[in-house]
Design a protein around this motif. Structure first.
Motif, PDB file in Angstrom:
ATOM      1  N   LEU A 170      52.298  23.108  16.669  1.00  0.00           N
ATOM      2  CA  LEU A 170      51.494  22.205  17.494  1.00  0.00           C
ATOM      3  C   LEU A 170      51.716  20.764  17.064  1.00  0.00           C
ATOM      4  CD1 LEU A 170      48.161  24.245  17.390  1.00  0.00           C
ATOM      5  CD2 LEU A 170      49.856  24.247  19.229  1.00  0.00           C
ATOM      6  N   ASN A 171      51.318  19.837  17.915  1.00  0.00           N
ATOM      7  CA  ASN A 171      51.433  18.416  17.590  1.00  0.00           C
ATOM      8  C   ASN A 171      50.249  17.974  16.731  1.00  0.00           C
ATOM      9  OD1 ASN A 171      53.883  17.470  19.088  1.00  0.00           O
ATOM     10  ND2 ASN A 171      52.750  18.336  20.814  1.00  0.00           N
ATOM     11  N   GLY A 172      50.088  18.610  15.631  1.00  0.00           N
ATOM     12  CA  GLY A 172      48.992  18.359  14.709  1.00  0.00           C
ATOM     13  C   GLY A 172      48.791  19.588  13.851  1.00  0.00           C
ATOM     14  N   VAL A 173      48.155  19.416  12.691  1.00  0.00           N
ATOM     15  CA  VAL A 173      47.979  20.522  11.754  1.00  0.00           C
ATOM     16  C   VAL A 173      46.546  21.034  11.829  1.00  0.00           C
ATOM     17  CG1 VAL A 173      48.201  21.276   9.362  1.00  0.00           C
ATOM     18  CG2 VAL A 173      49.691  19.467  10.236  1.00  0.00           C
ATOM     19  N   VAL A 174      46.411  22.352  11.993  1.00  0.00           N
ATOM     20  CA  VAL A 174      45.110  23.014  12.013  1.00  0.00           C
ATOM     21  C   VAL A 174      45.154  24.168  11.016  1.00  0.00           C
ATOM     22  CG1 VAL A 174      43.426  24.302  13.388  1.00  0.00           C
ATOM     23  CG2 VAL A 174      44.684  22.391  14.416  1.00  0.00           C
ATOM     24  N   ILE A 175      44.101  24.302  10.201  1.00  0.00           N
ATOM     25  CA  ILE A 175      44.013  25.366   9.213  1.00  0.00           C
ATOM     26  C   ILE A 175      42.850  26.279   9.578  1.00  0.00           C
ATOM     27  CG2 ILE A 175      43.691  25.931   6.767  1.00  0.00           C
ATOM     28  CD1 ILE A 175      46.227  24.377   7.207  1.00  0.00           C
ATOM     29  N   LYS A 176      43.085  27.576   9.520  1.00  0.00           N
ATOM     30  CA  LYS A 176      42.025  28.572   9.751  1.00  0.00           C
ATOM     31  C   LYS A 176      41.600  29.154   8.407  1.00  0.00           C
ATOM     32  CE  LYS A 176      39.383  31.751  11.656  1.00  0.00           C
ATOM     33  NZ  LYS A 176      38.875  32.364  10.402  1.00  0.00           N
ATOM     34  N   SER A 177      40.347  28.907   8.028  1.00  0.00           N
ATOM     35  CA  SER A 177      39.794  29.521   6.831  1.00  0.00           C
ATOM     36  C   SER A 177      39.222  30.890   7.175  1.00  0.00           C
ATOM     37  CB  SER A 177      38.686  28.637   6.239  1.00  0.00           C
ATOM     38  OG  SER A 177      37.977  29.318   5.218  1.00  0.00           O
ATOM     39  N   HIS A 178      39.244  31.804   6.219  1.00  0.00           N
ATOM     40  CA  HIS A 178      38.594  33.101   6.409  1.00  0.00           C
ATOM     41  C   HIS A 178      37.104  32.859   6.645  1.00  0.00           C
ATOM     42  CE1 HIS A 178      37.246  37.184   5.842  1.00  0.00           C
ATOM     43  NE2 HIS A 178      38.482  37.602   5.648  1.00  0.00           N
ATOM     44  N   GLY A 179      36.574  33.467   7.679  1.00  0.00           N
ATOM     45  CA  GLY A 179      35.189  33.213   8.058  1.00  0.00           C
ATOM     46  C   GLY A 179      34.166  33.701   7.054  1.00  0.00           C
ATOM     47  N   GLY A 180      34.510  34.709   6.255  1.00  0.00           N
ATOM     48  CA  GLY A 180      33.553  35.278   5.326  1.00  0.00           C
ATOM     49  C   GLY A 180      33.647  34.739   3.917  1.00  0.00           C
TER      50      GLY A 180
END
Length: 355
Positions: A296-306
């Motif tokens: 993507l045209n930008g950085v996104v990080i997904k953290s573990h929800g728990g």
């Protein structure tokens, strides 16, 4: 990249929100004092918690968002409901607007990917984004992708994932030419389905353009660390990730129960306390928390929800490192080096996949 790094955080996403993201940011600030934060969410929930962390409050900005995307919402529903006025959307929008270098959320993965793709758009030359995980091995940490963004992938998409994964390895591990392997049912050239074989031929032709193509790898190569980047499609990658996490918990439980079995076991555990502490830390999934949305045209990080504040701190550290090491620029360099039309057309005659 020089200067401060601003991280845009959806603090309402995750089981322990908003305390865990804010506490994790406080822990990160101790190690990266040049970090700055934009916290998106309900201000009446954020303000009292930030009052407990005055050093964090001094380098933070609160952006009120009343709407929160739930874990149960489908991506399409979340996109319609949350676009423009949810904490998740606002966190991503801050990256698009140039206010932050990276966004992070522990919320609904499908919704986060849908919003990130809609808001930031895929990079030119990338057909679909991928989610990359940092994977601990016997050798060192490696990159594995895709671990859930794309269910099924053709040869072109597997090549895209290879470019993206190699760029992440260069940014994260300071490598010039990371090794890339395609996950397959065997290492022999004749094994696998046709799109995996087509991707292998393409990667062999373009090896050296920011990565070195190793060849096919199998499931046990994930733990060995045979290559720096393992590439597969999202269905297989997500199963592999969840299997590894479950196996780590299973082994840790076996070990804990064995060490408590009797007096001699407990005595041995006391004598081996330092070694066991190191092992526990190595097997702790919180220390490698964070999936990177690539392409993507930008950085996104997904953290573990728990996860708790330790896990959030790890994900925030990953976000910081991605911004500091110019991930987007490195992906662009990888795309420039790839040959146009790199993926060969499927061959007319094909063999049945063999195990």
């Amino acid at each position: 990249m020089s200067g401060t790094i601003t991280i845009s955080v959806d603090v309402m996403g995750g089981d322990l929100a908003p305390r865990a993201p804010l506490h994790g940011a406080k822990l990160l600030l101790r190690e990266r004092p040049d970090a700055r934060f934009i916290f998106h969410g309900r201000s009446d929930a954020i303000e009292p918690l930030l009052a407990e962390f005055p050093e964090l409050r001094a380098v933070s900005e609160i952006r009120h968002s009343e709407n929160v995307v739930t874990m149960e919402e489908k991506p399409s529903q979340a996109l319609r409901k949350g676009k423009g006025n949810s904490s998740m959307w606002a966190a991503i929008q801050s990256v698009k607007d140039g206010e932050a270098q990276v966004a992070i959320s522990g919320g609904n993965t499908g919704a986060l990917m849908a919003m990130a793709t809609f808001c930031l758009r895929p990079m030119e030359g990338i057909s679909r984004p991928a989610i990359a995980a940092i994977w601990p091995t016997l050798r060192s940490d490696i990159v594995v992708l895709d671990v859930g963004a794309t269910i099924g992938a053709d040869a072109e998409q597997l090549v895209d994932f290879s470019i993206l994964g190699a760029a992440l390895a260069r940014a994260l591990f300071d490598m010039d030419n990371p090794t890339v392997g395609l996950l397959n049912v065997g290492v022999e050239d004749a094994k696998g389905n046709e799109w995996v074989k087509d991707a292998a031929r393409s990667l062999s032709e373009t090896s050296g353009a920011g990565f070195k193509y190793h060849g096919f790898v199998e499931g046990d190569d994930l733990g060995k660390g045979t290559v720096d980047v393992v590439v597969t499609e999202g269905f297989t990658g997500n199963i592999a990730l969840k299997t590894a996490e479950g196996t780590a918990r299973q082994v840790a439980t076996y070990l804990r129960n064995a060490l408590k079995a009797n007096f001699l076991s407990r005595l041995g555990a006391m004598l081996a306390w330092q070694a066991l502490s190191a092992l526990k830390s190595k097997m702790d999934p919180r220390t490698v928390n964070g999936g990177v949305f690539l392409g993507l045209n930008g950085v996104v990080i997904k953290s573990h929800g728990g996860t708790d504040e330790i896990g959030y701190k790890s994900a925030l550290a990953l976000a910081y490192d991605m911004a500091r090491n110019d991930l987007i620029e490195k992906i662009g360099e990888g795309l420039e080096h790839m040959k146009p039309g790199a993926v060969p057309a499927p061959q007319e005659e094909s063999e049945a996949p063999s195990a």
